[in-house]
Design a protein around this motif. Structure first.
Motif, PDB file in Angstrom:
ATOM      1  N   LEU A 141       0.615  -1.209  -0.120  1.00 47.41           N
ATOM      2  CA  LEU A 141       0.042   0.063   0.029  1.00 47.41           C
ATOM      3  C   LEU A 141       0.825   1.345   0.047  1.00 47.41           C
ATOM      4  O   LEU A 141       0.588   2.369  -0.647  1.00 47.41           O
ATOM      5  CB  LEU A 141      -0.804   0.072   1.302  1.00 47.41           C
ATOM      6  CG  LEU A 141      -2.309  -1.059   1.309  1.00 47.41           C
ATOM      7  CD1 LEU A 141      -2.903  -0.889   2.588  1.00 47.41           C
ATOM      8  CD2 LEU A 141      -3.045  -0.696   0.021  1.00 47.41           C
ATOM      9  N   ARG A 142       1.906   1.335   0.974  1.00 47.64           N
ATOM     10  CA  ARG A 142       2.819   2.395   0.738  1.00 47.64           C
ATOM     11  C   ARG A 142       3.568   2.730  -0.579  1.00 47.64           C
ATOM     12  O   ARG A 142       3.519   3.710  -1.210  1.00 47.64           O
ATOM     13  CB  ARG A 142       3.839   2.250   1.667  1.00 47.64           C
ATOM     14  CG  ARG A 142       4.653   3.414   2.038  1.00 47.64           C
ATOM     15  CD  ARG A 142       5.820   3.205   3.189  1.00 47.64           C
ATOM     16  NE  ARG A 142       6.568   4.294   3.240  1.00 47.64           N
ATOM     17  CZ  ARG A 142       7.827   4.523   3.489  1.00 47.64           C
ATOM     18  NH1 ARG A 142       8.088   3.280   4.402  1.00 47.64           N
ATOM     19  NH2 ARG A 142       8.189   5.401   3.641  1.00 47.64           N
ATOM     20  N   ARG A 143       3.842   1.375  -1.271  1.00 41.77           N
ATOM     21  CA  ARG A 143       4.509   1.591  -2.554  1.00 41.77           C
ATOM     22  C   ARG A 143       3.479   2.129  -3.600  1.00 41.77           C
ATOM     23  O   ARG A 143       3.910   3.099  -4.506  1.00 41.77           O
ATOM     24  CB  ARG A 143       5.089   0.189  -3.038  1.00 41.77           C
ATOM     25  CG  ARG A 143       6.217   0.042  -4.126  1.00 41.77           C
ATOM     26  CD  ARG A 143       6.648  -1.234  -3.947  1.00 41.77           C
ATOM     27  NE  ARG A 143       5.747  -2.126  -3.389  1.00 41.77           N
ATOM     28  CZ  ARG A 143       6.482  -3.203  -2.891  1.00 41.77           C
ATOM     29  NH1 ARG A 143       7.563  -3.595  -3.025  1.00 41.77           N
ATOM     30  NH2 ARG A 143       5.521  -4.157  -2.182  1.00 41.77           N
ATOM     31  N   GLN A 144       2.238   1.682  -3.680  1.00 40.79           N
ATOM     32  CA  GLN A 144       1.143   2.330  -4.579  1.00 40.79           C
ATOM     33  C   GLN A 144       0.966   3.409  -4.199  1.00 40.79           C
ATOM     34  O   GLN A 144       0.715   4.340  -5.083  1.00 40.79           O
ATOM     35  CB  GLN A 144      -0.065   1.218  -4.390  1.00 40.79           C
ATOM     36  CG  GLN A 144       0.206  -0.118  -5.000  1.00 40.79           C
ATOM     37  CD  GLN A 144      -0.947  -0.991  -4.690  1.00 40.79           C
ATOM     38  OE1 GLN A 144      -1.696  -0.622  -3.882  1.00 40.79           O
ATOM     39  NE2 GLN A 144      -1.180  -2.013  -5.442  1.00 40.79           N
ATOM     40  N   ALA A 145       1.003   4.081  -3.064  1.00 41.77           N
ATOM     41  CA  ALA A 145       0.677   5.422  -2.597  1.00 41.77           C
ATOM     42  C   ALA A 145       1.803   6.367  -3.279  1.00 41.77           C
ATOM     43  O   ALA A 145       1.519   7.499  -3.553  1.00 41.77           O
ATOM     44  CB  ALA A 145       0.317   5.393  -1.273  1.00 41.77           C
ATOM     45  N   PHE A 146       3.052   5.773  -3.065  1.00 45.21           N
ATOM     46  CA  PHE A 146       4.320   6.506  -3.671  1.00 45.21           C
ATOM     47  C   PHE A 146       4.348   6.645  -5.179  1.00 45.21           C
ATOM     48  O   PHE A 146       4.572   7.739  -5.523  1.00 45.21           O
ATOM     49  CB  PHE A 146       5.662   5.739  -3.086  1.00 45.21           C
ATOM     50  CG  PHE A 146       6.717   6.444  -3.620  1.00 45.21           C
ATOM     51  CD1 PHE A 146       7.221   7.776  -3.039  1.00 45.21           C
ATOM     52  CD2 PHE A 146       7.433   5.805  -4.322  1.00 45.21           C
ATOM     53  CE1 PHE A 146       8.343   8.321  -3.699  1.00 45.21           C
ATOM     54  CE2 PHE A 146       8.649   6.823  -4.983  1.00 45.21           C
ATOM     55  CZ  PHE A 146       8.987   7.687  -4.450  1.00 45.21           C
ATOM     56  N   THR A 147       3.864   5.612  -5.859  1.00 50.46           N
ATOM     57  CA  THR A 147       3.994   5.534  -7.311  1.00 50.46           C
ATOM     58  C   THR A 147       2.498   6.339  -7.862  1.00 50.46           C
ATOM     59  O   THR A 147       2.802   6.792  -8.866  1.00 50.46           O
ATOM     60  CB  THR A 147       4.118   4.039  -7.760  1.00 50.46           C
ATOM     61  OG1 THR A 147       3.078   3.459  -7.375  1.00 50.46           O
ATOM     62  CG2 THR A 147       5.244   3.438  -7.381  1.00 50.46           C
ATOM     63  N   GLY A 148       1.538   6.519  -7.177  1.00 50.87           N
ATOM     64  CA  GLY A 148       0.773   6.900  -7.756  1.00 50.87           C
ATOM     65  C   GLY A 148      -0.334   5.825  -8.737  1.00 50.87           C
ATOM     66  O   GLY A 148      -0.327   4.699  -8.828  1.00 50.87           O
ATOM     67  N   ALA A 149      -1.239   6.595  -9.290  1.00 48.16           N
ATOM     68  CA  ALA A 149      -2.328   6.066 -10.273  1.00 48.16           C
ATOM     69  C   ALA A 149      -1.288   5.354 -11.484  1.00 48.16           C
ATOM     70  O   ALA A 149      -0.339   5.865 -11.907  1.00 48.16           O
ATOM     71  CB  ALA A 149      -3.098   6.760 -10.704  1.00 48.16           C
TER      72      ALA A 149
ATOM     73  N   ALA B 159      -1.073   8.227 -15.982  1.00 44.24           N
ATOM     74  CA  ALA B 159      -0.260   8.362 -14.784  1.00 44.24           C
ATOM     75  C   ALA B 159       1.249   9.079 -15.296  1.00 44.24           C
ATOM     76  O   ALA B 159       1.528  10.028 -14.484  1.00 44.24           O
ATOM     77  CB  ALA B 159       0.173   7.013 -14.467  1.00 44.24           C
ATOM     78  N   PRO B 160       1.718   9.100 -16.324  1.00 42.48           N
ATOM     79  CA  PRO B 160       2.951   9.939 -16.359  1.00 42.48           C
ATOM     80  C   PRO B 160       2.812  11.264 -16.508  1.00 42.48           C
ATOM     81  O   PRO B 160       3.752  11.868 -16.014  1.00 42.48           O
ATOM     82  CB  PRO B 160       3.686   9.575 -17.683  1.00 42.48           C
ATOM     83  CG  PRO B 160       3.246   7.899 -17.994  1.00 42.48           C
ATOM     84  CD  PRO B 160       1.728   8.102 -17.392  1.00 42.48           C
ATOM     85  N   VAL B 161       1.556  11.604 -16.953  1.00 42.88           N
ATOM     86  CA  VAL B 161       1.309  13.197 -17.039  1.00 42.88           C
ATOM     87  C   VAL B 161       0.999  13.739 -15.608  1.00 42.88           C
ATOM     88  O   VAL B 161       1.370  14.852 -15.472  1.00 42.88           O
ATOM     89  CB  VAL B 161       0.041  13.279 -18.070  1.00 42.88           C
ATOM     90  CG1 VAL B 161      -0.358  14.760 -18.038  1.00 42.88           C
ATOM     91  CG2 VAL B 161       0.326  12.924 -19.421  1.00 42.88           C
ATOM     92  N   LYS B 162       0.431  13.084 -14.636  1.00 41.70           N
ATOM     93  CA  LYS B 162       0.192  13.498 -13.381  1.00 41.70           C
ATOM     94  C   LYS B 162       1.565  13.601 -12.717  1.00 41.70           C
ATOM     95  O   LYS B 162       1.749  14.395 -11.747  1.00 41.70           O
ATOM     96  CB  LYS B 162      -0.810  12.418 -12.627  1.00 41.70           C
ATOM     97  CG  LYS B 162      -2.121  12.599 -13.168  1.00 41.70           C
ATOM     98  CD  LYS B 162      -3.118  11.427 -12.455  1.00 41.70           C
ATOM     99  CE  LYS B 162      -4.425  11.394 -13.332  1.00 41.70           C
ATOM    100  NZ  LYS B 162      -5.114  10.508 -12.485  1.00 41.70           N
ATOM    101  N   ASN B 163       2.559  12.765 -13.152  1.00 37.38           N
ATOM    102  CA  ASN B 163       3.796  12.722 -12.161  1.00 37.38           C
ATOM    103  C   ASN B 163       4.684  13.581 -12.964  1.00 37.38           C
ATOM    104  O   ASN B 163       5.264  12.959 -14.327  1.00 37.38           O
ATOM    105  CB  ASN B 163       4.248  11.242 -12.051  1.00 37.38           C
ATOM    106  CG  ASN B 163       5.676  11.503 -11.031  1.00 37.38           C
ATOM    107  OD1 ASN B 163       6.142  12.430 -10.842  1.00 37.38           O
ATOM    108  ND2 ASN B 163       5.902  10.397 -10.445  1.00 37.38           N
ATOM    109  N   THR B 164       5.155  14.913 -12.812  1.00 35.73           N
ATOM    110  CA  THR B 164       5.752  15.822 -13.719  1.00 35.73           C
ATOM    111  C   THR B 164       7.277  15.088 -13.810  1.00 35.73           C
ATOM    112  O   THR B 164       7.825  15.732 -14.933  1.00 35.73           O
ATOM    113  CB  THR B 164       5.557  17.354 -13.181  1.00 35.73           C
ATOM    114  OG1 THR B 164       6.154  17.258 -11.922  1.00 35.73           O
ATOM    115  CG2 THR B 164       4.237  17.770 -13.281  1.00 35.73           C
ATOM    116  N   LYS B 165       7.781  14.680 -12.802  1.00 31.48           N
ATOM    117  CA  LYS B 165       9.175  14.437 -12.690  1.00 31.48           C
ATOM    118  C   LYS B 165       9.457  13.208 -13.835  1.00 31.48           C
ATOM    119  O   LYS B 165      10.207  13.293 -14.713  1.00 31.48           O
ATOM    120  CB  LYS B 165       9.832  13.979 -11.530  1.00 31.48           C
ATOM    121  CG  LYS B 165      11.054  13.458 -11.463  1.00 31.48           C
ATOM    122  CD  LYS B 165      11.680  13.167  -9.946  1.00 31.48           C
ATOM    123  CE  LYS B 165      13.180  12.945 -10.202  1.00 31.48           C
ATOM    124  NZ  LYS B 165      13.422  12.611  -8.737  1.00 31.48           N
ATOM    125  N   VAL B 166       8.586  12.343 -13.809  1.00 30.85           N
ATOM    126  CA  VAL B 166       8.551  11.131 -14.627  1.00 30.85           C
ATOM    127  C   VAL B 166       8.376  11.450 -16.319  1.00 30.85           C
ATOM    128  O   VAL B 166       8.672  10.932 -17.142  1.00 30.85           O
ATOM    129  CB  VAL B 166       7.662  10.002 -14.221  1.00 30.85           C
ATOM    130  CG1 VAL B 166       7.587   8.930 -15.370  1.00 30.85           C
ATOM    131  CG2 VAL B 166       7.888   9.359 -13.101  1.00 30.85           C
TER     132      VAL B 166
END
Length: 73
Positions: free
Chosen positions: A15-23, A28-35
């Motif tokens: 659950l912690r890993r899923q919360a860290f990585t996001g959806a 998903a890549p658009v939501k995480n600007t660094k990725v």
């Protein structure tokens, strides 16, 4: 390897890993600007590298270039 009993530690770590990585999914890549930035940079670098290879290989086949450089290449 011995089987590991699910004591809740594994599920908490998951659950912690899923919360860290996001959806996950295509958005998903658009939501995480660094990725997203790293992916865009890698794509652009691949295009520039391919373009460079095409231009340099074209220049190496020109006779005037080989006469000017000689046996150096």
């Amino acid at each position: 390897m011995a089987p590991v009993s699910d004591s809740g530690v594994e599920s908490a770590a998951l659950l912690r890993r899923q919360a860290f990585t996001g959806a996950s999914g295509p958005a998903a890549p658009v939501k995480n600007t660094k990725v997203f930035g790293i992916a865009c940079f890698a794509c652009l670098e691949g295009l520039v590298y391919g373009y460079n290879q095409g231009v340099i290989s074209g220049i190496l086949t020109i006779l005037s270039f080989s006469r000017h450089i000689g046996d150096w290449v």
